[in-house]
Design a protein around this motif. Structure first.
Motif, PDB file in Angstrom:
ATOM      1  N   UNK A 108      88.376  18.378 -29.605  1.00 55.65           N
ATOM      2  CA  UNK A 108      88.088  19.658 -30.272  1.00 55.65           C
ATOM      3  C   UNK A 108      88.194  20.834 -29.308  1.00 55.65           C
ATOM      4  N   UNK A 109      87.624  20.680 -28.137  1.00 53.80           N
ATOM      5  CA  UNK A 109      87.692  21.768 -27.154  1.00 53.80           C
ATOM      6  C   UNK A 109      89.151  22.091 -26.821  1.00 53.80           C
ATOM      7  N   UNK A 110      89.950  21.059 -26.681  1.00 58.02           N
ATOM      8  CA  UNK A 110      91.344  21.273 -26.305  1.00 58.02           C
ATOM      9  C   UNK A 110      92.140  21.874 -27.461  1.00 58.02           C
ATOM     10  N   UNK A 111      91.858  21.403 -28.672  1.00 57.31           N
ATOM     11  CA  UNK A 111      92.582  21.942 -29.822  1.00 57.31           C
ATOM     12  C   UNK A 111      92.279  23.424 -30.014  1.00 57.31           C
ATOM     13  N   UNK A 112      91.060  23.825 -29.655  1.00 60.81           N
ATOM     14  CA  UNK A 112      90.708  25.233 -29.771  1.00 60.81           C
ATOM     15  C   UNK A 112      91.074  26.028 -28.516  1.00 60.81           C
ATOM     16  N   UNK A 113      91.556  25.336 -27.508  1.00 63.36           N
ATOM     17  CA  UNK A 113      91.853  25.997 -26.234  1.00 63.36           C
ATOM     18  C   UNK A 113      92.869  27.113 -26.353  1.00 63.36           C
ATOM     19  N   UNK A 114      93.804  26.978 -27.286  1.00 62.24           N
ATOM     20  CA  UNK A 114      94.868  27.974 -27.388  1.00 62.24           C
ATOM     21  C   UNK A 114      94.487  29.188 -28.205  1.00 62.24           C
ATOM     22  N   UNK A 115      93.323  29.130 -28.855  1.00 64.17           N
ATOM     23  CA  UNK A 115      92.962  30.208 -29.779  1.00 64.17           C
ATOM     24  C   UNK A 115      92.860  31.541 -29.040  1.00 64.17           C
ATOM     25  N   UNK A 116      92.543  31.478 -27.765  1.00 66.96           N
ATOM     26  CA  UNK A 116      92.431  32.692 -26.959  1.00 66.96           C
ATOM     27  C   UNK A 116      93.772  33.453 -26.944  1.00 66.96           C
ATOM     28  N   UNK A 117      94.855  32.705 -27.034  1.00 64.86           N
ATOM     29  CA  UNK A 117      96.177  33.329 -27.043  1.00 64.86           C
ATOM     30  C   UNK A 117      96.361  34.160 -28.304  1.00 64.86           C
ATOM     31  N   UNK A 118      95.837  33.614 -29.402  1.00 67.00           N
ATOM     32  CA  UNK A 118      95.924  34.320 -30.671  1.00 67.00           C
ATOM     33  C   UNK A 118      95.094  35.602 -30.639  1.00 67.00           C
ATOM     34  N   UNK A 119      93.895  35.514 -30.059  1.00 64.61           N
ATOM     35  CA  UNK A 119      93.051  36.705 -29.952  1.00 64.61           C
ATOM     36  C   UNK A 119      93.707  37.739 -29.050  1.00 64.61           C
ATOM     37  N   UNK A 120      94.246  37.285 -27.940  1.00 63.66           N
ATOM     38  CA  UNK A 120      94.924  38.204 -27.028  1.00 63.66           C
ATOM     39  C   UNK A 120      96.099  38.883 -27.707  1.00 63.66           C
ATOM     40  N   UNK A 121      96.778  38.113 -28.550  1.00 65.76           N
ATOM     41  CA  UNK A 121      97.929  38.666 -29.268  1.00 65.76           C
ATOM     42  C   UNK A 121      97.452  39.728 -30.257  1.00 65.76           C
ATOM     43  N   UNK A 122      96.397  39.394 -31.000  1.00 67.26           N
ATOM     44  CA  UNK A 122      95.905  40.321 -32.014  1.00 67.26           C
ATOM     45  C   UNK A 122      95.292  41.581 -31.424  1.00 67.26           C
ATOM     46  N   UNK A 123      94.629  41.449 -30.284  1.00 67.83           N
ATOM     47  CA  UNK A 123      93.993  42.606 -29.665  1.00 67.83           C
ATOM     48  C   UNK A 123      94.929  43.348 -28.732  1.00 67.83           C
ATOM     49  N   UNK A 124      96.165  42.885 -28.631  1.00 67.86           N
ATOM     50  CA  UNK A 124      97.147  43.606 -27.818  1.00 67.86           C
ATOM     51  C   UNK A 124      97.154  43.234 -26.348  1.00 67.86           C
ATOM     52  N   UNK A 125      96.182  42.406 -25.937  1.00 64.05           N
ATOM     53  CA  UNK A 125      96.107  42.101 -24.515  1.00 64.05           C
ATOM     54  C   UNK A 125      97.285  41.261 -24.033  1.00 64.05           C
ATOM     55  N   UNK A 126      97.863  40.510 -24.959  1.00 65.92           N
ATOM     56  CA  UNK A 126      98.984  39.658 -24.566  1.00 65.92           C
ATOM     57  C   UNK A 126     100.188  40.493 -24.125  1.00 65.92           C
ATOM     58  N   UNK A 127     100.279  41.734 -24.621  1.00 66.81           N
ATOM     59  CA  UNK A 127     101.428  42.574 -24.259  1.00 66.81           C
ATOM     60  C   UNK A 127     101.449  42.868 -22.772  1.00 66.81           C
TER      61      UNK A 127
END
Lengths: 279, 308
Positions: free
Chosen positions: A79-98
């Motif tokens: 479970x921890x690993x499956x949720x590990x990538x969610x931070x990428x989605x948040x970064x994308x949505x909040x613009x930080x990934x740019x």
């Protein structure tokens, strides 16, 4: 250049992990709760049901709680690993990934950095479950010297680490391709249920119908559980009347399977990140 | 996006001015390697955008339109993280962080989480971040959007200072005053095209020295009379009147024009004299108000030249 760029990503993700107090707290307490409630309840049941079964002579008998503690380690890592990538989605949505995408950092470093931080989080949880488990009577490392127990624990971490990398890679690949956290949530639930139940994490698979047995062999979770039980309980034991024998060859096959899975999901993540347009 | 072509001179402030939806951010996204270049050719700081994106990335700093700060990191950590992304060594990161935090006057807030900063402070921190790696070119996408007038002026001061120290600045804005005050040269963009490029005064001078707006009893005839008058560059019909662009100082020319109209038996109801602004330039070239954004086809239909 940029040989250690992934450490930058790792550093930030860990910084956030310790800074979100509620997230930190829940991720540390949740696996212990699993073990405490589900483990004790189930083990009481199984003990009652299997009380009349004859033990196989000459094979170490292991309590159900000990058996399933290895499963809880595996499930928590999943479970921890499956949720590990969610931070990428948040970064994308909040613009930080740019900021990261527009920097010279090669994209595989993002994948590796996030995967390593997911792995670290899993390790912390595995440590907590093991310590808490020993405290409530899980019979891990039976008759081991302290040195042997440490080595065995490192063996557990090896399996959890390789498994964790595979699933954080997978989760990152999905997250970078999606638009909303809700979507990822749905996909994770969809993925985790069959992985969870078609495995040997909570009960023996020997009583499964043949098709499910085949499927469970292709399930990375089964291979992780094999590894964890080999190191934490031993190569040959019996639980609720079922004998578990894991040869070093079986262990090598399981590790090979998990490594291949991690390589494949890394490839998938690599492809998704190079395709990704983040604006 | 179609036919967007411009060059930016080393060391200048260059503005892309246009309404929301004109395509300014898309241009910035392409130039900063976030969107692929589908057609055409771009050279940035000596690097080819299509074939050497890493080279471009090392030479540029970006301040995005939306806030892109991690809410749970401090100002110092934000700058440090950015420096790490670009492989700056530790000592340089630390000295640069201190330098920039004092430049944007955030020293006192260095160890505050960004979620506790005001909008203006966040912008300042983002500008500092954009400068962290000493980029040759700094891209600013709508740097003062949503800020109060005082904060805007402050941000403009920072931008000017940064430029004075040698950083080339490319900014997008839909505020005319911003483009006017900050830039050496301006490209006006609308509907994915660049309509005209030049220095601010140059663009305004194309409309003549002054603009005279009139409402008369007979706009059609008034237009004819004005077009023939000496000093008048051109005349445009408006929804309720006429707009004359004149080559000379309007204050001196106006009495003569009034006399001409009176001589032709046309009664003048209203008259208004003003210096052309960038807004007039935009209006002239696109037929639309800058504030209108994507809509405004009705206005376009309402404007029709009535001779020269």
């Amino acid at each position: 250049m940029n040989g250690t760029g992934f450490l930058t990503i790792y550093w930030r993700d860990m910084l956030r992990f310790v800074r979100f107090k509620t997230l930190l707290f829940s991720s540390l307490v949740q696996p212990a709760l699993w073990l405490a409630f589900f483990g004790i309840a189930m083990s009481a049941n199984f003990s009652r049901l299997s009380a009349g079964l004859p033990a196989i002579p000459g094979v170490t008998v292991v309590g159900y709680l000990t058996f399933m503690a290895a499963g809880v380690i595996a499930l928590t890592t999943l479970f921890t690993s499956l949720f590990g990538g969610i931070v990428i989605l948040f970064d994308k949505n909040w613009g930080m990934m740019r900021e990261v995408m527009a920097s010279p950092l090669p994209r595989e470093h993002i994948i590796i950095g996030i995967a390593l931080s997911g792995m670290t989080k899993s390790f912390i949880q595995v440590l907590i479950i093991t310590a808490f488990g020993l405290l409530i009577g899980v019979g891990f490392f039976p008759g081991y010297s302290p040195g042997q127990a440490v080595l065995a624990f490192l063996g557990v971490l090896l399996f959890c680490g390789v498994f964790s990398l595979g699933f954080v890679f997978l989760s990152s690949a999905i997250a970078v391709s999606l638009e909303s956290p809700e979507g990822l949530q749905g996909i994770i639930t969809l993925l985790s249920l069959p992985l969870f139940f078609v495995s040997n994490a909570l009960y023996p698979i020997s009583a499964f119908p043949p098709v499910l047995q085949e499927l469970s062999w292709g399930n990375p979770l089964t291979h992780l559980v094999n590894g964890v039980r080999y190191f934490a309980i031993g190569p040959d034991f019996q639980v609720i009347g079922v004998r578990y024998v894991t040869s070093p060859e079986d262990l090598a096959v399981s590790l090979g399977f998990l490594s291949a899975f991690a390589l494949a999901t890394f490839g998938l993540a690599w492809w998704r990140f190079h395709e990704a347009v983040v604006t | 996006m179609d036919g967007v072509s411009f060059h930016v001179v080393d060391g200048e402030v260059f503005s892309l001015l246009g309404p929301n939806g004109a395509g300014k951010s898309t241009v910035i996204n392409v130039l900063t390697t976030l969107l692929p270049l589908q057609e055409g050719h771009v050279t940035l700081a000596g690097c080819d955008l299509a074939t050497q994106p890493a080279c471009v990335r090392r030479s540029i700093g970006i301040v995005f339109q939306e806030v892109t700060l991690d809410r749970d990191m401090t100002c110092r950590e934000i700058l440090d993280f950015h420096g790490r992304l670009y492989r700056m060594d530790k000592r340089e990161r630390q000295s640069r962080t201190g330098e920039l935090l004092s430049l944007v006057e955030l020293d006192e807030w260095a160890d505050t989480l960004t979620k506790h900063l005001s909008g203006g402070m966040k912008r300042r921190l983002e500008i500092a971040r954009g400068l962290m790696t000493r980029p040759r070119i700094l891209f600013l996408d709508e740097p003062t959007i949503g800020l109060d007038p005082q904060t805007r002026r402050k941000i403009w001061d920072y931008i000017r200072n940064v430029n004075r120290e040698g950083t080339t600045i490319v900014l997008t804005t839909h505020y005319m005053d911003e483009a006017d005050r900050l830039s050496n040269r301006i490209s006006i963009m609308d509907r994915g095209r660049i309509i005209v490029t030049g220095e601010g005064w140059e663009l305004k001078n194309r409309l003549g020295q002054d603009l005279i707006y009139l409402e008369t009893s007979d706009d059609t005839r008034a237009g004819e009379v004005l077009s023939k008058a000496p000093g008048v560059e051109s005349v445009q019909g408006k929804a309720h009147g006429l707009l004359a662009m004149v080559r000379e100082d309007g204050t001196h020319l106006l009495p003569a024009l009034m006399a001409d109209l009176q001589g032709a038996g046309i009664r003048v109801q209203t008259v208004n004299l003003k210096k052309p602004s960038l807004e007039d330039v935009f209006l002239y070239y696109t037929g639309r108000d800058l504030r209108d954004g994507g809509v405004g086809n009705e206005k376009r239909a309402a404007i029709h030249p009535v001779g020269r």
